[in-house]
Write an enzyme that holds these catalytic residues in place. Sequence first.
Site, PDB file in Angstrom:
ATOM      1  N   ARG A  91       1.185  51.629  76.854  1.00 22.28           N
ATOM      2  CA  ARG A  91       1.569  52.956  76.802  1.00 22.28           C
ATOM      3  C   ARG A  91       1.560  53.715  75.448  1.00 22.28           C
ATOM      4  O   ARG A  91       1.960  52.984  74.457  1.00 22.28           O
ATOM      5  CB  ARG A  91       2.869  53.422  77.415  1.00 22.28           C
ATOM      6  CG  ARG A  91       2.889  53.005  78.660  1.00 22.28           C
ATOM      7  CD  ARG A  91       4.536  53.373  79.387  1.00 22.28           C
ATOM      8  NE  ARG A  91       4.904  54.707  79.110  1.00 22.28           N
ATOM      9  CZ  ARG A  91       4.478  55.693  80.063  1.00 22.28           C
ATOM     10  NH1 ARG A  91       3.902  55.371  81.254  1.00 22.28           N
ATOM     11  NH2 ARG A  91       4.982  57.012  79.590  1.00 22.28           N
ATOM     12  N   ILE A  92       1.021  54.931  75.310  1.00 20.59           N
ATOM     13  CA  ILE A  92       1.202  55.502  73.879  1.00 20.59           C
ATOM     14  C   ILE A  92       2.670  56.065  73.791  1.00 20.59           C
ATOM     15  O   ILE A  92       3.236  56.460  74.733  1.00 20.59           O
ATOM     16  CB  ILE A  92       0.312  56.598  73.985  1.00 20.59           C
ATOM     17  CG1 ILE A  92      -1.147  55.966  73.860  1.00 20.59           C
ATOM     18  CG2 ILE A  92       0.423  57.591  72.381  1.00 20.59           C
ATOM     19  CD1 ILE A  92      -2.446  56.996  73.984  1.00 20.59           C
ATOM     20  N   ASN A 107       3.126  45.997  66.573  1.00 28.45           N
ATOM     21  CA  ASN A 107       2.266  46.136  67.968  1.00 28.45           C
ATOM     22  C   ASN A 107       1.069  44.872  67.723  1.00 28.45           C
ATOM     23  O   ASN A 107       0.565  44.825  66.613  1.00 28.45           O
ATOM     24  CB  ASN A 107       1.465  47.387  68.138  1.00 28.45           C
ATOM     25  CG  ASN A 107       0.640  47.156  69.627  1.00 28.45           C
ATOM     26  OD1 ASN A 107       0.762  46.634  70.504  1.00 28.45           O
ATOM     27  ND2 ASN A 107      -0.629  47.920  69.372  1.00 28.45           N
ATOM     28  N   HIS A 109      -2.701  43.869  68.571  1.00 29.09           N
ATOM     29  CA  HIS A 109      -3.739  44.747  69.262  1.00 29.09           C
ATOM     30  C   HIS A 109      -5.226  43.679  69.069  1.00 29.09           C
ATOM     31  O   HIS A 109      -5.290  43.047  68.099  1.00 29.09           O
ATOM     32  CB  HIS A 109      -4.160  45.854  68.181  1.00 29.09           C
ATOM     33  CG  HIS A 109      -5.228  46.820  68.828  1.00 29.09           C
ATOM     34  ND1 HIS A 109      -5.230  47.745  69.872  1.00 29.09           N
ATOM     35  CD2 HIS A 109      -6.622  46.865  68.167  1.00 29.09           C
ATOM     36  CE1 HIS A 109      -6.437  48.258  70.092  1.00 29.09           C
ATOM     37  NE2 HIS A 109      -7.198  47.896  68.784  1.00 29.09           N
ATOM     38  N   SER A 136      -5.103  41.994  65.636  1.00 25.34           N
ATOM     39  CA  SER A 136      -4.253  42.701  64.459  1.00 25.34           C
ATOM     40  C   SER A 136      -2.858  42.653  64.960  1.00 25.34           C
ATOM     41  O   SER A 136      -2.545  43.179  66.060  1.00 25.34           O
ATOM     42  CB  SER A 136      -4.878  43.782  63.943  1.00 25.34           C
ATOM     43  OG  SER A 136      -6.258  43.917  63.659  1.00 25.34           O
ATOM     44  N   ASP A 145      -2.586  53.057  67.087  1.00 21.57           N
ATOM     45  CA  ASP A 145      -3.224  51.894  66.503  1.00 21.57           C
ATOM     46  C   ASP A 145      -3.478  52.049  64.998  1.00 21.57           C
ATOM     47  O   ASP A 145      -4.598  51.339  64.356  1.00 21.57           O
ATOM     48  CB  ASP A 145      -4.582  51.380  67.337  1.00 21.57           C
ATOM     49  CG  ASP A 145      -4.383  50.914  68.666  1.00 21.57           C
ATOM     50  OD1 ASP A 145      -3.047  50.449  68.718  1.00 21.57           O
ATOM     51  OD2 ASP A 145      -5.180  51.065  69.519  1.00 21.57           O
TER      52      ASP A 145
END
Length: 210
Positions: A91-92, A107, A109, A136, A145
């Site tokens: 989720r953003i 996070n 990614h 990353s 991101d």
Amino acid sequence: PLRLAVLASGRGSNLQAILDAIEQDRLHAQVVGVFSDKPNANALRLAHERAIPAQYVDPLAYADRSAFDTALFARVDECEPDLIVCAGFMRILSPAVVEAHAGRMINIHPSLLPRHKGLRTHRQALASGDSEHGASVHLVTAELDGGPVLAQARICIDSDDTEESLAARVLRVEHPLLIACLNEWQRGYFRYAAPQLLYRERVLECPLDY
Ligand code: GAR
């Protein structure tokens, strides 16, 4: 130990990697809470099995994204984490909660950021004709991101790679990458002093046998 709150939407293999590393004394940390926006997330099951407080927060129970995020992070904050780890949390997040946790949320990614932000990163890497790919770990900022990269692990793309084969190989390097990064965090290698992010100048290149 470093107090970790983990946010996860699905399979939870990164959470599993954290729990394994803690259980095997490869990481001096404690998972103090697991949170998910999906009721059936395997991550919740992993937490339940170990009696780690785990909560599903239903996005549909809130009027909008910002109300959901506020409710979710009120619960996250209750467990007083040193660091919040988004491990497959799909989720953003709204700017207010990101801002309130600036420098305390990371996070993982599945791409070599700043390449291939967003979704379907393996497809993006293939479509771009990249020769390398990877994962990353970055600080979460308001830009999706787009926060400072703390650590990366890379793999070579072979001519016969598919989205699926890349996904599998990247996932295998994600786990040691995340543990390496958390260890560096626990040792105080990454620092944040509001309003500035003071992070290591050179991105940590994760040795794969970590
Ligand atoms: C991982 O590949 C992670 O990098 C990715 O989701 C997967 C979660 O796997 N995250 C994102 O795409 C974030 N935008 P897991 O649930 O097995 O840890």
